[in-house]
Design a protein around this motif. Structure first.
Motif, PDB file in Angstrom:
ATOM      1  N   ARG A 179       0.843  -1.207   0.000  1.00 29.21           N
ATOM      2  CA  ARG A 179       0.000   0.000   0.000  1.00 29.21           C
ATOM      3  C   ARG A 179       0.876   1.254   0.000  1.00 29.21           C
ATOM      4  O   ARG A 179       0.639   2.195  -0.759  1.00 29.21           O
ATOM      5  N   ASP A 195      -7.169   1.423  -3.645  1.00 32.00           N
ATOM      6  CA  ASP A 195      -6.903   0.301  -2.745  1.00 32.00           C
ATOM      7  C   ASP A 195      -7.660  -0.951  -3.203  1.00 32.00           C
ATOM      8  O   ASP A 195      -8.503  -0.903  -4.092  1.00 32.00           O
ATOM      9  N   VAL A 211     -11.632   1.322   5.083  1.00 38.90           N
ATOM     10  CA  VAL A 211     -11.736   2.605   4.373  1.00 38.90           C
ATOM     11  C   VAL A 211     -11.063   3.712   5.179  1.00 38.90           C
ATOM     12  O   VAL A 211     -10.342   4.559   4.639  1.00 38.90           O
ATOM     13  N   LYS A 222     -11.163   3.235  -3.726  1.00 34.98           N
ATOM     14  CA  LYS A 222     -11.086   1.793  -3.516  1.00 34.98           C
ATOM     15  C   LYS A 222     -11.848   1.080  -4.624  1.00 34.98           C
ATOM     16  O   LYS A 222     -12.863   1.572  -5.114  1.00 34.98           O
TER      17      LYS A 222
END
Lengths: 294, 97
Positions: A179, A195, A211, A222
């Protein structure tokens, strides 16, 4: 007046072979709709899904949402034909799966440019994004993110990545390095970062916890697999009324100081510097684009 | 192009359709079943005929079981069935639009 902030909080995955979903998904109003021709489509339906997506992209209702198509890898028998179909149909963004190196992006860009020229589409109008799904992709994330001016984002794909890392999905610690690497590459390249999907659609609390984490890290949004997650995500990304009030006071103080020729800004006894003012302007822009958190 | 073998495309799910095609020597026979045939039967048949003409298909048995599909879905499923039922797929992208 500056243009409204382009939000890419939600990227809703739709199987390219599902006629009902393709015909109706726009009603859920995600920021981006991603038609999938890759893993969500069985080998025997690749031809059918490609044609379905080709025609769906031309529906007027999809001109009001950013469209993304995940094509099959160009190393498969399907990838190049997928690309022919979606570029000609006017897709906004092509998402390349399993991107390991910048050369993967270069090869994609060359084919996109050839197709644009062939079909009369403006060269450069097809944007690209890359999905990072392996250790190689994470290590090369910066080169991938900066490989083309067409790139609008990079996305981390969790399941393939953790398999490549010989681990499995857990509390998120298994994704921490990836990440951060993907996010730093995106920020350096000034493109968006997305993501991983959260696959348990019945676990709203778990979804919102993830989140909150990725928002704090700095992700733009996302990938989603269920429309139910869209409103939850958008609300979590929306600034609160308190945040917007404070941001407005910061901007007002900055403008007042500037009009008086003051270099140092003070608000409520605290010094406000340029990054804080820039962040305040971003909070206001986000609120204007998304509304306030409820 | 000529349909040379039986082929199938689509599903019987809502908003989709099932297309079955088979070779015929010199006639085009279209059999259409639809839940909305009263309102949209003529329009669906027009889309089918237009799609086949653009592909150069003028003979064959075309059986369609429609479950409320949009025109773009009808085109996609029919083109897929034809692609699977001909020997040499020669349609260019403009013929598919």
């Amino acid at each position: 007046m500056s243009a409204p902030l382009k939000l890419r909080r939600s990227m809703l995955f739709l199987p390219g072979s599902n006629a009902a979903m393709l015909s109706t998904a726009y009603v859920f109003k995600p920021d981006c709709i991603m038609f999938d021709l890759e893993d969500a489509v069985s080998l025997r339906e690749k031809d059918s899904a490609r044609l379905l997506v080709f025609h769906t992209l031309k529906l007027p209702v999809y001109s009001r949402v950013e469209t993304v198509v995940r094509i099959n890898s160009l190393s498969t028998p399907f990838g190049l034909t997928d690309l022919e179909a979606v570029v000609r149909a006017g897709v906004d963004v092509v998402r390349l799966p399993k991107t390991d190196t910048a050369d993967d992006v270069h090869a994609l860009e060359a084919e996109v440019e050839r197709i644009e020229t062939d079909c009369g589409r403006a060269v450069g109008s097809t944007k690209l994004m890359a999905a990072i799904e392996s250790a190689a992709g994470v290590v090369n994330a910066l080169a991938i993110a900066t490989a083309s001016k067409r790139m609008i984002g990079i996305a981390l794909a969790g399941f393939d990545y953790v398999m490549d890392m010989q681990t499995e999905r857990g509390d998120g610690s298994e994704l921490f390095y990836a990440r951060c690497a993907v996010l730093h590459a995106a920020r350096y390249a000034k493109i968006d970062a997305f993501d991983v999907v959260f696959s348990d659609v019945n676990d709203d609390a778990g979804f919102l916890k993830e989140v909150e984490l990725i928002k704090r890290l700095g992700f733009n949004g996302k990938s989603l697999i269920n429309p139910r997650q869209i409103d939850l995500l958008h609300n979590a990304f929306a600034p609160t009324e308190e945040e917007v009030d404070y941001a407005r006071r910061v901007v007002q103080a900055a403008e007042t100081a500037e009009s008086k020729g003051l270099g140092v800004i003070s608000l409520g006894g605290k010094m406000i510097d340029a990054p804080i003012v820039a962040h305040a302007r971003l909070v206001i822009a986000r609120a204007n684009a998304s509304g306030l958190r409820t | 192009m000529k349909i040379v073998r039986e082929a199938l495309a689509g599903t019987l799910e809502s908003s989709d359709l099932m297309v079955r095609i088979a070779p015929r020597d010199d006639e085009l026979e279209i059999v259409l079943q639809s839940e909305v045939i009263q309102q949209f039967g003529a329009q669906i048949e027009a889309v089918v005929r237009d799609t086949l003409a653009k592909l150069g298909i003028f003979a064959g048995l075309i059986v369609i079981e429609d479950k409320g599909a949009l025109d773009c879905v009808v085109r996609a499923r029919l083109q897929t069935a034809v692609q699977r039922g001909v020997d040499a797929w020669t349609a260019d992208w403009s013929a598919l639009s």
